[in-house]
Motif scaffolding. Structure first.
Motif, PDB file in Angstrom:
ATOM      1  N   UNK A 213       0.840  -1.186   0.000  1.00  0.00           N
ATOM      2  CA  UNK A 213       0.000   0.000   0.000  1.00  0.00           C
ATOM      3  C   UNK A 213       0.883   1.247   0.000  1.00  0.00           C
ATOM      4  N   UNK A 214       0.710   2.091  -1.004  1.00  0.00           N
ATOM      5  CA  UNK A 214       1.564   3.270  -1.139  1.00  0.00           C
ATOM      6  C   UNK A 214       1.458   4.204   0.061  1.00  0.00           C
ATOM      7  N   UNK A 215       0.279   4.334   0.604  1.00  0.00           N
ATOM      8  CA  UNK A 215       0.073   5.283   1.693  1.00  0.00           C
ATOM      9  C   UNK A 215       0.695   4.831   3.010  1.00  0.00           C
ATOM     10  N   UNK A 216       0.669   3.535   3.273  1.00  0.00           N
ATOM     11  CA  UNK A 216       1.077   3.059   4.599  1.00  0.00           C
ATOM     12  C   UNK A 216       2.393   2.289   4.642  1.00  0.00           C
ATOM     13  N   UNK A 217       2.889   1.830   3.506  1.00  0.00           N
ATOM     14  CA  UNK A 217       4.069   0.962   3.536  1.00  0.00           C
ATOM     15  C   UNK A 217       5.319   1.693   3.986  1.00  0.00           C
ATOM     16  N   UNK A 218       6.080   1.029   4.827  1.00  0.00           N
ATOM     17  CA  UNK A 218       7.393   1.494   5.238  1.00  0.00           C
ATOM     18  C   UNK A 218       8.345   0.304   5.196  1.00  0.00           C
ATOM     19  N   UNK A 219       9.621   0.543   4.931  1.00  0.00           N
ATOM     20  CA  UNK A 219      10.578  -0.567   4.937  1.00  0.00           C
ATOM     21  C   UNK A 219      10.719  -1.180   6.333  1.00  0.00           C
ATOM     22  N   UNK A 220      11.347  -2.335   6.378  1.00  0.00           N
ATOM     23  CA  UNK A 220      11.672  -2.975   7.645  1.00  0.00           C
ATOM     24  C   UNK A 220      13.015  -2.415   8.107  1.00  0.00           C
ATOM     25  N   UNK A 221      12.978  -1.456   9.024  1.00  0.00           N
ATOM     26  CA  UNK A 221      14.222  -0.835   9.471  1.00  0.00           C
ATOM     27  C   UNK A 221      15.030  -1.743  10.391  1.00  0.00           C
ATOM     28  N   UNK A 222      14.401  -2.804  10.868  1.00  0.00           N
ATOM     29  CA  UNK A 222      15.121  -3.759  11.700  1.00  0.00           C
ATOM     30  C   UNK A 222      15.118  -3.385  13.166  1.00  0.00           C
ATOM     31  N   UNK A 223      15.350  -2.119  13.440  1.00  0.00           N
ATOM     32  CA  UNK A 223      15.311  -1.606  14.803  1.00  0.00           C
ATOM     33  C   UNK A 223      15.117  -0.100  14.730  1.00  0.00           C
ATOM     34  N   UNK A 224      14.848   0.522  15.844  1.00  0.00           N
ATOM     35  CA  UNK A 224      14.635   1.955  15.867  1.00  0.00           C
ATOM     36  C   UNK A 224      15.905   2.708  15.483  1.00  0.00           C
ATOM     37  N   UNK A 225      15.733   3.862  14.861  1.00  0.00           N
ATOM     38  CA  UNK A 225      16.872   4.709  14.541  1.00  0.00           C
ATOM     39  C   UNK A 225      17.572   5.128  15.830  1.00  0.00           C
ATOM     40  N   UNK A 226      18.916   5.295  15.758  1.00  0.00           N
ATOM     41  CA  UNK A 226      19.683   5.669  16.940  1.00  0.00           C
ATOM     42  C   UNK A 226      19.161   6.959  17.568  1.00  0.00           C
ATOM     43  N   UNK A 227      18.781   7.925  16.732  1.00  0.00           N
ATOM     44  CA  UNK A 227      18.281   9.202  17.247  1.00  0.00           C
ATOM     45  C   UNK A 227      17.009   8.995  18.062  1.00  0.00           C
ATOM     46  N   UNK A 228      16.143   8.077  17.573  1.00  0.00           N
ATOM     47  CA  UNK A 228      14.905   7.806  18.301  1.00  0.00           C
ATOM     48  C   UNK A 228      15.196   7.097  19.616  1.00  0.00           C
ATOM     49  N   UNK A 229      16.163   6.191  19.600  1.00  0.00           N
ATOM     50  CA  UNK A 229      16.537   5.480  20.822  1.00  0.00           C
ATOM     51  C   UNK A 229      17.027   6.475  21.876  1.00  0.00           C
ATOM     52  N   UNK A 230      17.878   7.420  21.464  1.00  0.00           N
ATOM     53  CA  UNK A 230      18.401   8.415  22.406  1.00  0.00           C
ATOM     54  C   UNK A 230      17.279   9.306  22.940  1.00  0.00           C
ATOM     55  N   UNK A 231      16.362   9.700  22.049  1.00  0.00           N
ATOM     56  CA  UNK A 231      15.256  10.571  22.474  1.00  0.00           C
ATOM     57  C   UNK A 231      14.401   9.873  23.513  1.00  0.00           C
ATOM     58  N   UNK A 232      14.064   8.617  23.256  1.00  0.00           N
ATOM     59  CA  UNK A 232      13.199   7.880  24.172  1.00  0.00           C
ATOM     60  C   UNK A 232      13.891   7.630  25.506  1.00  0.00           C
ATOM     61  N   UNK A 233      15.232   7.427  25.463  1.00  0.00           N
ATOM     62  CA  UNK A 233      15.986   7.234  26.706  1.00  0.00           C
ATOM     63  C   UNK A 233      15.993   8.514  27.532  1.00  0.00           C
ATOM     64  N   UNK A 234      16.118   9.642  26.865  1.00  0.00           N
ATOM     65  CA  UNK A 234      16.161  10.931  27.553  1.00  0.00           C
ATOM     66  C   UNK A 234      14.803  11.318  28.131  1.00  0.00           C
ATOM     67  N   UNK A 235      13.723  10.971  27.402  1.00  0.00           N
ATOM     68  CA  UNK A 235      12.394  11.417  27.812  1.00  0.00           C
ATOM     69  C   UNK A 235      11.597  10.344  28.557  1.00  0.00           C
ATOM     70  N   UNK A 236      12.095   9.130  28.540  1.00  0.00           N
ATOM     71  CA  UNK A 236      11.437   8.062  29.284  1.00  0.00           C
ATOM     72  C   UNK A 236      10.094   7.646  28.738  1.00  0.00           C
ATOM     73  N   UNK A 237       9.865   7.876  27.455  1.00  0.00           N
ATOM     74  CA  UNK A 237       8.593   7.460  26.845  1.00  0.00           C
ATOM     75  C   UNK A 237       8.798   7.248  25.354  1.00  0.00           C
ATOM     76  N   UNK A 238       7.912   6.507  24.697  1.00  0.00           N
ATOM     77  CA  UNK A 238       8.036   6.285  23.252  1.00  0.00           C
ATOM     78  C   UNK A 238       7.857   7.578  22.475  1.00  0.00           C
ATOM     79  N   UNK A 239       8.626   7.748  21.418  1.00  0.00           N
ATOM     80  CA  UNK A 239       8.469   8.913  20.558  1.00  0.00           C
ATOM     81  C   UNK A 239       7.123   8.860  19.835  1.00  0.00           C
ATOM     82  N   UNK A 240       6.785   7.645  19.375  1.00  0.00           N
ATOM     83  CA  UNK A 240       5.497   7.426  18.714  1.00  0.00           C
ATOM     84  C   UNK A 240       4.660   6.523  19.615  1.00  0.00           C
ATOM     85  N   UNK A 241       3.586   7.024  20.203  1.00  0.00           N
ATOM     86  CA  UNK A 241       2.769   6.233  21.145  1.00  0.00           C
ATOM     87  C   UNK A 241       2.220   4.968  20.501  1.00  0.00           C
TER      88      UNK A 241
END
Length: 241
Positions: A213-241
């Motif tokens: 589906x063009x609107x919803x498809x995303x690749x399989x990134x395998x794991x969260x981006x490093x920037x997202x991991x750092x953000x979630x560690x700093x804020x103690x919550x998921x970036x995307x609920x």
């Protein structure tokens, strides 16, 4: 008769004779113009001007590379029947760029978008004369780990991936290799990277799996981006609920 002319003549009754494949799971992206008749009519490897590989500027390089493949073979956009994009896992940035280009082209050309495992394209895209057997296809996952998938290659050249990608440590890779499975990937026993030309070898199975589906498809990134991991560690919550 050129490869392009042969593809047009032997296409299955329609004007859309060609497949455009895009792969971007590593910093060394690639594109390929394919047909049912020829494994690769034209292809390009995405590298920086100094010969190094980097996700920086990949988007700017992908479009000219695609244009070159089409123009040198006088293929018009109306002759592209589908877009196939490497689905990862791999580099978050590179995958995101390649996927965005693939989705944009599919929408602009009015064609379907299909996805295929980038780990599978390492095996099918290798110009190494691989023989039948079992392979463990790996790509860097950072943190001293790799994304990995078992790939079987039969005597007829048919390749199949056994299940979704998993994350392995160096010790676990060694355990697999002791079972007689050959390791393939960048800098490995068999040194190879995923390549868009590998789509041809598995195109029937890609089409059988159906479009994404063009609107919803995303690749399989395998794991969260490093920037997202750092953000979630700093804020103690998921970036995307």
């Amino acid at each position: 008769m050129t490869k392009t002319e042969r593809a047009r003549k032997e296409s299955e009754g329609g004007t859309r004779s060609f497949t455009l494949a895009i792969e971007g799971s590593t910093y060394e992206g690639s594109v390929a113009l394919l047909s049912y008749v020829d494994p690769s009519i034209a292809e390009r490897q995405i590298r920086r001007e100094d010969g190094t590989v980097s996700p920086i500027g990949m988007g700017e390089q992908l479009m000219p590379a695609i244009a070159e493949c089409l123009e040198e073979n006088r293929v018009k956009r109306g002759e592209i029947g589908r877009i196939v994009c490497g689905a990862g896992p791999g580099s978050f940035t590179s995958l995101r760029v390649a996927a965005s280009v693939a989705k944009g082209l599919a929408a602009g050309y009015g064609v379907e978008l299909f996805a295929v495992s980038s780990l599978l394209l390492t095996v099918t895209g290798a110009k190494l004369g691989l023989g039948p057997g079992e392979y463990l296809s790996v790509l860097d996952a950072k943190r001293d780990e790799v994304f990995a998938a078992r790939i079987s290659l039969d005597t007829g050249g048919f390749a199949a991936q056994a299940g979704p990608a998993i994350i392995l440590t160096a010790e676990q890779i060694s355990e697999v290799s002791r079972d007689g499975v050959r390791i393939i990937g960048p800098g490995r026993e068999i040194d190879a990277t995923p390549h868009a030309r590998g789509v041809h070898a598995v195109l029937p199975s890609i089409l059988a799996a159906g479009q994404v589906d063009l609107a919803s498809w995303e690749p399989d990134y395998g794991r969260l981006a490093e920037a997202q991991v750092r953000w979630e560690a700093e804020h103690g919550r998921p970036l995307i609920p």
